[in-house]
Motif scaffolding. Structure first.
Motif, PDB file in Angstrom:
ATOM      1  N   LYS A 130     -23.164 -36.560  38.597  1.00 57.02           N
ATOM      2  CA  LYS A 130     -23.517 -36.435  37.178  1.00 57.02           C
ATOM      3  C   LYS A 130     -25.017 -36.228  37.030  1.00 57.02           C
ATOM      4  O   LYS A 130     -25.806 -36.623  37.900  1.00 57.02           O
ATOM      5  CB  LYS A 130     -23.129 -37.712  36.430  1.00 57.02           C
ATOM      6  CG  LYS A 130     -21.652 -38.034  36.489  1.00 57.02           C
ATOM      7  CD  LYS A 130     -20.853 -37.073  35.658  1.00 57.02           C
ATOM      8  CE  LYS A 130     -19.366 -37.410  35.745  1.00 57.02           C
ATOM      9  NZ  LYS A 130     -18.538 -36.352  35.119  1.00 57.02           N
ATOM     10  N   LYS A 131     -25.393 -35.645  35.895  1.00 55.33           N
ATOM     11  CA  LYS A 131     -26.816 -35.434  35.597  1.00 55.33           C
ATOM     12  C   LYS A 131     -27.157 -36.276  34.375  1.00 55.33           C
ATOM     13  O   LYS A 131     -26.702 -35.989  33.265  1.00 55.33           O
ATOM     14  CB  LYS A 131     -27.071 -33.956  35.348  1.00 55.33           C
ATOM     15  CG  LYS A 131     -26.830 -33.125  36.611  1.00 55.33           C
ATOM     16  CD  LYS A 131     -27.198 -31.694  36.430  1.00 55.33           C
ATOM     17  CE  LYS A 131     -27.230 -30.941  37.749  1.00 55.33           C
ATOM     18  NZ  LYS A 131     -26.059 -31.144  38.616  1.00 55.33           N
ATOM     19  N   LEU A 132     -27.930 -37.323  34.605  1.00 51.22           N
ATOM     20  CA  LEU A 132     -28.187 -38.299  33.545  1.00 51.22           C
ATOM     21  C   LEU A 132     -29.627 -38.188  33.046  1.00 51.22           C
ATOM     22  O   LEU A 132     -30.570 -38.228  33.842  1.00 51.22           O
ATOM     23  CB  LEU A 132     -27.900 -39.719  34.052  1.00 51.22           C
ATOM     24  CG  LEU A 132     -26.492 -39.940  34.630  1.00 51.22           C
ATOM     25  CD1 LEU A 132     -26.280 -41.418  34.967  1.00 51.22           C
ATOM     26  CD2 LEU A 132     -25.402 -39.455  33.693  1.00 51.22           C
ATOM     27  N   LEU A 133     -29.765 -38.048  31.735  1.00 53.05           N
ATOM     28  CA  LEU A 133     -31.082 -37.919  31.101  1.00 53.05           C
ATOM     29  C   LEU A 133     -31.354 -39.240  30.368  1.00 53.05           C
ATOM     30  O   LEU A 133     -30.636 -39.587  29.433  1.00 53.05           O
ATOM     31  CB  LEU A 133     -31.039 -36.732  30.141  1.00 53.05           C
ATOM     32  CG  LEU A 133     -32.382 -36.224  29.638  1.00 53.05           C
ATOM     33  CD1 LEU A 133     -32.259 -34.775  29.201  1.00 53.05           C
ATOM     34  CD2 LEU A 133     -32.925 -37.073  28.506  1.00 53.05           C
ATOM     35  N   CYS A 149     -26.315 -39.731  41.130  1.00 56.76           N
ATOM     36  CA  CYS A 149     -26.662 -38.936  39.934  1.00 56.76           C
ATOM     37  C   CYS A 149     -28.054 -38.313  40.014  1.00 56.76           C
ATOM     38  O   CYS A 149     -28.969 -38.876  40.607  1.00 56.76           O
ATOM     39  CB  CYS A 149     -26.570 -39.790  38.670  1.00 56.76           C
ATOM     40  SG  CYS A 149     -27.716 -41.174  38.597  1.00 56.76           S
ATOM     41  N   ALA A 150     -28.158 -37.149  39.395  1.00 57.09           N
ATOM     42  CA  ALA A 150     -29.485 -36.585  39.117  1.00 57.09           C
ATOM     43  C   ALA A 150     -30.055 -37.371  37.938  1.00 57.09           C
ATOM     44  O   ALA A 150     -29.309 -37.765  37.037  1.00 57.09           O
ATOM     45  CB  ALA A 150     -29.366 -35.112  38.737  1.00 57.09           C
ATOM     46  N   VAL A 151     -31.358 -37.602  37.972  1.00 54.51           N
ATOM     47  CA  VAL A 151     -32.005 -38.373  36.904  1.00 54.51           C
ATOM     48  C   VAL A 151     -33.201 -37.606  36.357  1.00 54.51           C
ATOM     49  O   VAL A 151     -34.047 -37.145  37.125  1.00 54.51           O
ATOM     50  CB  VAL A 151     -32.486 -39.740  37.455  1.00 54.51           C
ATOM     51  CG1 VAL A 151     -33.451 -40.412  36.488  1.00 54.51           C
ATOM     52  CG2 VAL A 151     -31.301 -40.665  37.722  1.00 54.51           C
ATOM     53  N   LEU A 152     -33.226 -37.476  35.036  1.00 57.38           N
ATOM     54  CA  LEU A 152     -34.450 -37.055  34.343  1.00 57.38           C
ATOM     55  C   LEU A 152     -34.708 -38.155  33.324  1.00 57.38           C
ATOM     56  O   LEU A 152     -33.882 -38.384  32.428  1.00 57.38           O
ATOM     57  CB  LEU A 152     -34.250 -35.706  33.652  1.00 57.38           C
ATOM     58  CG  LEU A 152     -35.385 -35.265  32.712  1.00 57.38           C
ATOM     59  CD1 LEU A 152     -36.723 -35.182  33.443  1.00 57.38           C
ATOM     60  CD2 LEU A 152     -35.047 -33.904  32.076  1.00 57.38           C
ATOM     61  N   SER A 153     -35.809 -38.882  33.507  1.00 52.90           N
ATOM     62  CA  SER A 153     -36.044 -40.060  32.684  1.00 52.90           C
ATOM     63  C   SER A 153     -37.435 -39.978  32.050  1.00 52.90           C
ATOM     64  O   SER A 153     -38.432 -39.833  32.753  1.00 52.90           O
ATOM     65  CB  SER A 153     -35.927 -41.314  33.553  1.00 52.90           C
ATOM     66  OG  SER A 153     -36.086 -42.469  32.766  1.00 52.90           O
ATOM     67  N   PHE A 154     -37.470 -40.081  30.722  1.00 50.94           N
ATOM     68  CA  PHE A 154     -38.729 -39.917  29.990  1.00 50.94           C
ATOM     69  C   PHE A 154     -39.357 -41.248  29.628  1.00 50.94           C
ATOM     70  O   PHE A 154     -38.664 -42.249  29.448  1.00 50.94           O
ATOM     71  CB  PHE A 154     -38.486 -39.134  28.692  1.00 50.94           C
ATOM     72  CG  PHE A 154     -38.202 -37.689  28.940  1.00 50.94           C
ATOM     73  CD1 PHE A 154     -39.249 -36.807  29.153  1.00 50.94           C
ATOM     74  CD2 PHE A 154     -36.894 -37.215  28.963  1.00 50.94           C
ATOM     75  CE1 PHE A 154     -38.998 -35.465  29.391  1.00 50.94           C
ATOM     76  CE2 PHE A 154     -36.637 -35.868  29.201  1.00 50.94           C
ATOM     77  CZ  PHE A 154     -37.690 -34.999  29.423  1.00 50.94           C
TER      78      PHE A 154
END
Ligand code: MLT
Length: 201
Positions: A13-16, A39-44
Motif C-alpha cells: 500500500k501507499k500511505l500518505l 508500505c510506501a510512506v509519504l509523510s508531511f
C-alpha cells in the motif's frame, strides 16, 4: 513542506501520512507499518506553528478554525502532494490518505473541497470544519472514519456532520466507533488495517 518518503516494497500500500497537532512527519510511521508492513510512506510536517506545535492550518483557540489559513494550506498541501508524487512516479489515485486529528481534518477537507484523483482516506478522530462549499460527487471515494464516544474535542454532532458530508455525496463510507476519547485505540487501528487490506490495489 518538510516530508519523509520511503518507497516501500513492490505491491504494498501507499500511505500518505498527516499527523495531529504537535506531531511531525515521524508520528504516524509506526502505525503505517502496522497497517501494512512494506508500505510506501509519504509523510508531511504541518507548516503552521502553534506554541511550538506543528499543525496543518491555523486556529484561534480550540475548534475555532482560521478558514483562510485552512484554504491556503489545503492548496499548498495538494501542490506538494502532486509535486512529490510526480517526482516519485506514484499515481495520485494510488495513495491512501491516513490522518489523525488535525491531519485527518485537512485531508478530509482536501477530498471534500477540491476535485482531485485522490480516492482513499483513512481518518482517525476527524471532525467537520463547517465548510461545505462544494457539491461534486464523491462516488469514487472510499473513506474510513473513526470516532471516540468520550472524545472531548470532537462532538458527536461535528463527527456526524463530517460523515454526512461524505455519505450524502456518494462516498463509500465505513465508520468505527470506540468507547475511548481522542486517542488511538488498538481495536480501531486493527479495524483500519482490515479495511485497508480489502481495498482494491
Ligand atoms: C483541529 O484543530 O484540527 C482539531 O481540533 C483537532 C486537533 O488538532 O486537536
Amino acid at each position: 513542506m518538510k516530508y519523509l518518503y520511503d518507497a516501500g516494497t513492490a505491491g504494498s500500500k501507499k500511505l500518505l501520512l498527516l499527523h495531529g497537532t504537535g506531531g511531525d512527519e515521524n508520528s504516524l510511521v509506526d502505525i503505517a507499518r502496522f497497517l501494512d508492513g512494506g508500505c510506501a510512506v509519504l509523510s508531511f510536517r504541518g507548516e503552521v506553528e502553534e506554541d511550538g506545535m506543528n499543525r496543518f492550518f491555523k486556529r484561534n483557540g480550540l475548534n475555532q478554525f482560521d478558514l483562510a489559513s485552512l484554504e491556503k494550506e489545503t492548496d499548498n498541501l495538494y501542490e506538494e502532494i502532486k509535486r512529490i508524487s510526480a517526482e516519485k512516479n506514484v499515481p495520485l489515485s494510488d495513495w491512501v490518505l491516513v490522518g489523525y486529528s488535525n491531519g485527518a481534518n485537512i485531508a478530509a477537507h482536501l477530498l471534500l473541497e477540491r476535485q482531485t484523483p485522490l480516492t482513499q482516506g483513512l481518518f482517525f478522530h476527524p471532525m467537520s470544519l463547517g465548510v461545505h462549499e462544494k457539491q461534486f460527487e464523491l462516488k469514487d471515494k472510499r473513506i474510513w472514519l473513526s470516532f471516540g464516544q468520550g472524545d472531548p474535542i470532537v462532538s458527536p454532532e461535528s463527527f456526524n456532520e463530517l460523515a454526512e458530508a461524505f455519505d450524502s455525496r456518494g462516498a463509500d463510507l465505513t465508520i468505527k466507533q470506540t468507547k475511548q476519547g481522542h486517542q488511538l485505540a488498538a481495536d480501531e487501528v486493527n479495524q483500519a488495517r482490515n479495511w485497508l487490506h480489502q481495498l482494491p490495489m
